[in-house]
Design an enzyme around this catalytic site. Structure first.
Site, short mmCIF file in Angstrom:
data_model
loop_
_atom_site.label_atom_id
_atom_site.label_comp_id
_atom_site.label_asym_id
_atom_site.label_seq_id
_atom_site.Cartn_x
_atom_site.Cartn_y
_atom_site.Cartn_z
N SER A 32 4.78 -9.30 -2.16
CA SER A 32 4.25 -9.09 -0.44
C SER A 32 5.24 -9.96 0.03
O SER A 32 6.46 -10.03 0.12
CB SER A 32 2.82 -9.32 -0.51
OG SER A 32 2.53 -8.83 0.58
N ASP A 58 2.16 2.12 -2.43
CA ASP A 58 2.03 1.04 -1.40
C ASP A 58 1.89 1.80 -0.01
O ASP A 58 2.77 2.47 0.29
CB ASP A 58 2.98 -0.07 -1.71
CG ASP A 58 2.68 -1.12 -0.72
OD1 ASP A 58 2.16 -1.27 0.09
OD2 ASP A 58 3.12 -2.47 -1.27
N HIS A 83 -0.57 -1.33 -2.98
CA HIS A 83 0.18 -2.59 -2.70
C HIS A 83 -0.32 -3.45 -3.79
O HIS A 83 0.48 -4.45 -4.39
CB HIS A 83 -0.35 -3.16 -1.53
CG HIS A 83 0.48 -4.46 -1.13
ND1 HIS A 83 1.77 -4.64 -0.90
CD2 HIS A 83 0.11 -5.63 -0.87
CE1 HIS A 83 2.30 -5.87 -0.67
NE2 HIS A 83 1.18 -6.54 -0.40
#
Length: 341
Positions: free
Chosen positions: A128, A282, A311
């Site tokens: 991330s 995602d 995600h």
């Protein structure tokens, strides 16, 4: 306290503001070899702290502390490194200066070089916002970083991702208790609302359709929304979340004096051997954005995580996805570093 502090003094930021008496919190795992050839840097993610990265570190895993010296630097704004919640007035709370990913990585580089005398990094990896820092490391220090594996994160924040974060910020700021950042009690209604907003983005449609949250110990959708999502954000400081959201929204590996906004040039400058791993489902760090970036990197492979966990395929919550990431890390660490002319 299971981490250490690296004092940075007064730091001039990209914004033109000064972060006074700045510091990075960090933790190391393993032992640095005498030749300092076994270094892995593993930055943290949005609101995450070093212990949230530990699911990917362990004996027999790619990030094996018996083999490697793993440095986990805490991102500015995360509550352990310099943050709105721990900076004294007048730069506290909502006056905490804007910090970029470039700022974060420049200071992490100081930690790595000044504290440990390291000249080469075998691998940078992260999830991330940790992936955004991974890309930045490779673009800022192309002759130092030998390999990168960014997973579920992009080299810049693309417009749709920016818009997603506008929703997260608006939910928090709508709470009257937020008081424009000068709250004395946590704005819990806003923090719970952030959890509800985030819930629709963090996991995929198929994840919810198949009720995969039951595998995480939740017995209904509402149980998951309250227990996981509201519970997750209630533990966070609102100003810290907003500071890191600014960092996230303004992420771009080319937004600095090295590349002067030329994103294509910044991608081409990355010499590291790379495996770029988006989550196939995602919803905000999309595989399409990563594919565009990977095509412009000279030594990169595009390898999506084929998962319906969205995600959070990169978050260590689904064992199959964790194995996929760990296998890719083992693969890239077994390869020779790209020769730097």
């Amino acid at each position: 306290m299971d981490y250490e502090i690296f004092e940075l003094g007064d730091v001039a930021l990209q914004s033109g503001m000064t972060l006074r008496n700045a510091f990075l919190a960090y933790k190391t795992y393993g032992t640095l070899h005498a030749d300092k050839s076994n270094v892995i840097v593993y930055p943290t993610w949005y609101s995450g702290q070093h212990y949230d990265n530990e699911w990917l570190i362990g004996n027999g895993m790619a990030l094996d502390p018996q083999k490697y010296f793993i440095i986990v630097p805490n991102m500015l704004g995360n509550g352990l490194s310099s943050s709105p919640s721990n900076t004294p007035p007048p730069f506290d709370k909502t006056r905490f200066p804007p910090v970029t990913v470039y700022d974060n990585v420049r200071l992490q580089h100081q930690l790595v070089t000044q504290k440990f005398g390291i000249e080469k990094v075998a691998l940078v990896t992260g999830w991330s916002m940790g992936a955004q820092q991974t890309f930045q490391w490779a673009a800022s220090y192309p002759d130092m970083v030998e390999r990168i594996v960014p997973f579920a994160g992009t080299a810049k924040t693309w417009p749709h991702n920016f818009v997603f974060l506008e929703g997260v910020k608006a939910a928090l700021r709508a709470d009257a208790a937020w008081k424009n950042g000068w709250y004395t009690e946590p704005p819990t209604t806003g923090l719970r609302a952030v959890g509800r907003v985030y819930a629709g983005w963090g996991f995929s449609q198929a994840f919810y359709r198949e009720e995969r949250y039951r595998e995480m110990g939740y017995h209904s959708l509402e149980d998951f929304l309250v227990g996981y999502w509201e519970g997750f954000f209630l533990k966070k400081d609102a100003n810290n979340l907003l500071a890191m959201a600014w960092t996230w929204q303004n992420a771009d590996i080319s937004a600095n004096p090295m590349h002067n906004g030329d994103f294509e040039k910044a991608l081409r400058s990355i010499k590291a051997r790379a495996i770029v791993m988006p989550g196939r489902t995602d919803l905000y760090f999309t595989p399409e954005d990563n594919e565009y970036e990977t095509r412009r990197m000279p030594n990169a492979v595009f390898r999506p995580i084929e998962s319906i966990w969205g995600h959070f395929a990169g978050a260590g919550v689904n064992p199959a996805d964790t194995k996929f990431i760990d296998d890719a890390l083992k693969e890239v660490l077994a390869q020779q570093a790209v020769a730097v002319p």
